[in-house]
Design a protein around this motif. Structure first.
Motif, short mmCIF file in Angstrom:
data_model
loop_
_atom_site.label_atom_id
_atom_site.label_comp_id
_atom_site.label_asym_id
_atom_site.label_seq_id
_atom_site.Cartn_x
_atom_site.Cartn_y
_atom_site.Cartn_z
N THR A 149 -41.06 -15.45 -30.36
CA THR A 149 -42.16 -15.54 -29.39
C THR A 149 -41.98 -14.57 -28.23
N SER A 183 -48.18 -14.95 -21.09
CA SER A 183 -48.18 -14.80 -22.55
C SER A 183 -47.10 -15.67 -23.19
N LEU A 211 -48.11 -19.39 -22.91
CA LEU A 211 -49.16 -19.75 -23.86
C LEU A 211 -48.62 -19.79 -25.29
N LEU A 212 -47.78 -18.83 -25.67
CA LEU A 212 -47.23 -18.82 -27.00
C LEU A 212 -46.33 -20.04 -27.25
N ARG A 213 -45.55 -20.41 -26.26
CA ARG A 213 -44.69 -21.60 -26.41
C ARG A 213 -45.51 -22.88 -26.45
N LEU A 214 -46.65 -22.87 -25.79
CA LEU A 214 -47.53 -24.03 -25.80
C LEU A 214 -48.23 -24.18 -27.15
N VAL A 215 -48.64 -23.05 -27.74
CA VAL A 215 -49.42 -23.07 -28.97
C VAL A 215 -48.55 -23.14 -30.21
N LEU A 216 -47.49 -22.34 -30.26
CA LEU A 216 -46.67 -22.27 -31.46
C LEU A 216 -45.66 -23.41 -31.54
N PRO A 217 -45.45 -23.95 -32.70
CA PRO A 217 -44.44 -25.01 -32.83
C PRO A 217 -43.04 -24.43 -32.76
#
Length: 110
Positions: free
Chosen positions: A72, A100, A103-109
């Motif tokens: 990520t 960025s 958001l990536l840590r929030l969206v991606l498992p």
């Protein structure tokens, strides 16, 4: 308040080993006129050090090459690099990089 002599010597020694490698070359090199080719070469040193630090942080995980699918930090670095290239704004680059990655840590498992 009393300072033990051992602690005082440790502080003075730490100060010396911090200052000497920084000041001594500056004092010696300030007395010489360096050739143009060496000055051009030295201009690239900060950029290469920063690139090495960033590449190590983005591409390695526990001393091994990080898998692309779960990296990520590398995905978050892409928009930050684009902002850095096009705007040359440190604040904008840092802000885009942080948002960025958030958001990536929030969206991606994971």
């Amino acid at each position: 308040m009393e300072i033990r002599s051992e602690i005082l010597w440790i502080i003075l020694g730490s100060a010396a080993v911090t200052v000497i490698p920084r000041v001594l070359p500056l004092m010696v090199l300030s007395r010489f006129k360096l050739p143009d080719w060496s000055m051009r070469w030295l201009n690239h040193v900060p950029v290469s050090i920063m690139a090495a630090l960033v590449a190590q942080e983005l591409l390695l995980e526990d001393g091994k090459l990080a898998p692309l699918a779960t990296n990520t930090e590398l995905f978050a670095a892409v928009p930050a690099f684009l902002v850095a290239i096009f705007t040359r704004s440190l604040l904008g680059t840092v802000t885009v990089g942080i948002v960025s990655l958030m958001l990536l840590r929030l969206v991606l498992p994971g």
